[in-house]
Design a protein around this motif. Structure first.
Motif, PDB file in Angstrom:
ATOM      1  N   VAL A 153       0.838  -1.208   0.000  1.00  0.00           N
ATOM      2  CA  VAL A 153       0.000   0.000   0.000  1.00  0.00           C
ATOM      3  C   VAL A 153       0.871   1.255   0.000  1.00  0.00           C
ATOM      4  N   PHE A 154       1.901   1.246   0.856  1.00  0.00           N
ATOM      5  CA  PHE A 154       2.801   2.413   0.902  1.00  0.00           C
ATOM      6  C   PHE A 154       3.525   2.599  -0.428  1.00  0.00           C
ATOM      7  N   LEU A 155       3.987   1.499  -0.969  1.00  0.00           N
ATOM      8  CA  LEU A 155       4.688   1.568  -2.252  1.00  0.00           C
ATOM      9  C   LEU A 155       3.747   2.082  -3.339  1.00  0.00           C
ATOM     10  N   GLY A 156       2.514   1.582  -3.299  1.00  0.00           N
ATOM     11  CA  GLY A 156       1.521   2.039  -4.274  1.00  0.00           C
ATOM     12  C   GLY A 156       1.258   3.521  -4.157  1.00  0.00           C
ATOM     13  N   LEU A 157       1.147   4.000  -2.927  1.00  0.00           N
ATOM     14  CA  LEU A 157       0.926   5.438  -2.729  1.00  0.00           C
ATOM     15  C   LEU A 157       2.107   6.248  -3.252  1.00  0.00           C
ATOM     16  N   ALA A 158       3.315   5.765  -2.966  1.00  0.00           N
ATOM     17  CA  ALA A 158       4.511   6.483  -3.425  1.00  0.00           C
ATOM     18  C   ALA A 158       4.569   6.528  -4.943  1.00  0.00           C
ATOM     19  N   VAL A 159       4.276   5.387  -5.580  1.00  0.00           N
ATOM     20  CA  VAL A 159       4.295   5.333  -7.051  1.00  0.00           C
ATOM     21  C   VAL A 159       3.211   6.233  -7.628  1.00  0.00           C
ATOM     22  N   LEU A 160       2.026   6.228  -6.993  1.00  0.00           N
ATOM     23  CA  LEU A 160       0.919   7.067  -7.456  1.00  0.00           C
ATOM     24  C   LEU A 160       1.284   8.549  -7.360  1.00  0.00           C
ATOM     25  N   ALA A 161       1.851   8.930  -6.217  1.00  0.00           N
ATOM     26  CA  ALA A 161       2.250  10.330  -6.023  1.00  0.00           C
ATOM     27  C   ALA A 161       3.297  10.730  -7.043  1.00  0.00           C
ATOM     28  N   LEU A 162       4.278   9.848  -7.247  1.00  0.00           N
ATOM     29  CA  LEU A 162       5.330  10.139  -8.223  1.00  0.00           C
ATOM     30  C   LEU A 162       4.738  10.257  -9.632  1.00  0.00           C
ATOM     31  N   GLY A 163       3.807   9.359  -9.924  1.00  0.00           N
ATOM     32  CA  GLY A 163       3.160   9.401 -11.236  1.00  0.00           C
ATOM     33  C   GLY A 163       2.392  10.687 -11.447  1.00  0.00           C
ATOM     34  N   LEU A 164       1.670  11.118 -10.411  1.00  0.00           N
ATOM     35  CA  LEU A 164       0.911  12.375 -10.521  1.00  0.00           C
ATOM     36  C   LEU A 164       1.841  13.551 -10.742  1.00  0.00           C
ATOM     37  N   VAL A 165       2.939  13.576  -9.981  1.00  0.00           N
ATOM     38  CA  VAL A 165       3.904  14.679 -10.132  1.00  0.00           C
ATOM     39  C   VAL A 165       4.491  14.673 -11.538  1.00  0.00           C
ATOM     40  N   LEU A 166       4.856  13.480 -12.013  1.00  0.00           N
ATOM     41  CA  LEU A 166       5.442  13.393 -13.360  1.00  0.00           C
ATOM     42  C   LEU A 166       4.429  13.807 -14.426  1.00  0.00           C
ATOM     43  N   ALA A 167       3.179  13.349 -14.268  1.00  0.00           N
ATOM     44  CA  ALA A 167       2.150  13.695 -15.255  1.00  0.00           C
ATOM     45  C   ALA A 167       1.892  15.199 -15.259  1.00  0.00           C
ATOM     46  N   ASP A 168       1.832  15.793 -14.065  1.00  0.00           N
ATOM     47  CA  ASP A 168       1.604  17.236 -13.974  1.00  0.00           C
ATOM     48  C   ASP A 168       2.775  18.015 -14.544  1.00  0.00           C
ATOM     49  N   SER A 169       3.988  17.520 -14.266  1.00  0.00           N
ATOM     50  CA  SER A 169       5.178  18.177 -14.812  1.00  0.00           C
ATOM     51  C   SER A 169       5.161  18.117 -16.332  1.00  0.00           C
ATOM     52  N   HIS A 170       4.757  16.968 -16.841  1.00  0.00           N
ATOM     53  CA  HIS A 170       4.716  16.809 -18.291  1.00  0.00           C
ATOM     54  C   HIS A 170       3.681  17.742 -18.912  1.00  0.00           C
ATOM     55  N   ARG A 171       2.529  17.850 -18.246  1.00  0.00           N
ATOM     56  CA  ARG A 171       1.495  18.784 -18.732  1.00  0.00           C
ATOM     57  C   ARG A 171       2.011  20.210 -18.707  1.00  0.00           C
ATOM     58  N   GLY A 172       2.665  20.561 -17.611  1.00  0.00           N
ATOM     59  CA  GLY A 172       3.218  21.914 -17.483  1.00  0.00           C
ATOM     60  C   GLY A 172       4.268  22.197 -18.532  1.00  0.00           C
ATOM     61  N   TRP A 173       5.101  21.210 -18.755  1.00  0.00           N
ATOM     62  CA  TRP A 173       6.148  21.386 -19.763  1.00  0.00           C
ATOM     63  C   TRP A 173       5.518  21.562 -21.146  1.00  0.00           C
ATOM     64  N   ASN A 174       4.515  20.739 -21.441  1.00  0.00           N
ATOM     65  CA  ASN A 174       3.829  20.851 -22.728  1.00  0.00           C
ATOM     66  C   ASN A 174       3.175  22.218 -22.898  1.00  0.00           C
ATOM     67  N   ARG A 175       2.552  22.675 -21.801  1.00  0.00           N
ATOM     68  CA  ARG A 175       1.891  23.977 -21.850  1.00  0.00           C
ATOM     69  C   ARG A 175       2.910  25.075 -22.126  1.00  0.00           C
ATOM     70  N   MET A 176       4.026  25.013 -21.432  1.00  0.00           N
ATOM     71  CA  MET A 176       5.086  26.010 -21.612  1.00  0.00           C
ATOM     72  C   MET A 176       5.669  25.937 -23.024  1.00  0.00           C
ATOM     73  N   TYR A 177       5.885  24.718 -23.485  1.00  0.00           N
ATOM     74  CA  TYR A 177       6.441  24.527 -24.831  1.00  0.00           C
ATOM     75  C   TYR A 177       5.497  25.122 -25.874  1.00  0.00           C
TER      76      TYR A 177
END
Lengths: 168, 166
Positions: free
Chosen positions: A22-46
């Motif tokens: 469960v902890f590992l899943g939460l960590a992976v989920l949080a990391l995934g959300l951060v990466l997805a948001d970063s990617h969206r932000g980068w795309n928006r900026m680009y």
């Protein structure tokens, strides 16, 4: 003498494994959300810097500025409804008169410039400056021409408001 | 013969747990700070670019005007731009903490709203020599980008000066 081997029979219980998963899943989920948001932000900026409407707007602005700045101040014509603008300029350094004209106008979703000779009036070439044009208006203020250009590719918009003074 | 049983219970000490938490916290704070400053920097660049382009628009329009003393960007631009994202209004005096530079004469002060961000423009001129006039355009904005009706205290400005024959 027999060597006694200490046996370690301790392990993880199912509860511990589940908690760890469960902890590992939460960590992976949080990391995934951060990466997805970063990617969206980068795309928006680009897209704000390099998308087709933005690069088109830069090209339109620079082309308009360059042509109007080298134009003659006494030969500026602007349509009363702002649909087109026309200026005269020197063809090259050997020209003694303003022997060329450039006419800015919107054709469909494109901004075009028609270049031609003044005497006789003859079209030399038509240049497409940019696409994705939703509207384009011109106005005159003395020796200056203002251009309000709107670009829209369906997902992004850009507005160019520029003014350039005829110097010749 | 007795069997010696070793009890081995691996685990984390409290100090190890604290260190791991601190490292994780530093990583999270670092990432958040980086993202915040990247977004803030982009917004600042956007505001500055818009202000610079607006200044150039006013400067070129004023320079090219047939009657520089009668130049009014409100009538010039309002008629051309029928868009809610752009609005320009003339003010009776410079907005916020803006003022007319010493020796210059005020032509007009304007509030320009672009994409819900307020910019204040001051146009003033000075005859610097016989037949030579300096046209000065200052556009100021709030870096934090307060929207309309939320007060205005410009902390950044962009100025351009051009010269014309009189």
């Amino acid at each position: 003498m027999l060597k006694k081997i200490a046996k370690n029979n301790t392990g993880l219980t199912i509860v511990e494994v589940m908690v760890a998963v469960v902890f590992l899943g939460l960590a992976v989920l949080a990391l995934g959300l951060v990466l997805a948001d970063s990617h969206r932000g980068w795309n928006r900026m680009y897209n704000r810097v390099y998308s087709d409407v933005v690069t088109d707007s830069h090209v339109a602005r620079r082309t308009f500025d360059r042509l109007v700045r080298q134009a003659g101040k006494d030969y500026i014509q602007v349509d009363e409804n702002g649909a087109w603008a026309q200026v005269r300029y020197y063809a090259d350094t050997s020209s003694t008169t303003l022997d060329r004209y450039a006419r800015f106008y919107q054709a469909g979703n494109q901004l075009r410039i028609e270049h031609g000779t003044v005497d006789p009036v003859q079209v030399l070439r038509t240049e497409t400056v940019c696409s994705n044009v939703s509207s384009c208006l011109f106005s005159r203020s003395g020796k200056a021409i203002e251009m309000i250009l709107r670009l829209d590719n369906g997902s992004e918009t850009a507005t160019v408001m520029t003014s350039a003074v005829a110097h010749n | 013969m007795t069997v010696k049983r070793h009890r081995y219970q691996p685990g984390l000490t409290f100090v190890e747990l604290l260190i791991a938490t601190v490292i994780l916290l530093i990583a999270v704070i670092g990432t958040a700070a980086f993202r915040y400053h990247a977004a803030l920097g982009a917004r600042k660049a956007d505001l500055r670019t818009t202000a610079a382009r607006t200044t150039l628009l006013l400067c070129e329009g004023w320079r090219g005007a047939a009657e520089p003393n009668a130049f009014n960007p409100e009538t010039q631009l309002d008629a051309l731009v029928e868009d809610a994202s752009f609005d320009i209004d003339q003010l009776s005096e410079p907005g916020g903490s803006l003022s007319v530079p010493s020796g210059f004469t005020l032509l007009g002060a304007y509030r320009i709203t672009i994409d819900n961000v307020e910019y204040y423009a001051v146009l003033c001129w000075q005859d610097v020599a016989l037949g030579l006039r300096a046209l000065n355009v200052v556009v100021a904005w709030n870096q934090r980008g307060y929207g309309p009706d939320s007060g205005f205290s410009p902390d950044k400005s962009f100025a351009l000066t051009t010269y014309i024959d009189t």
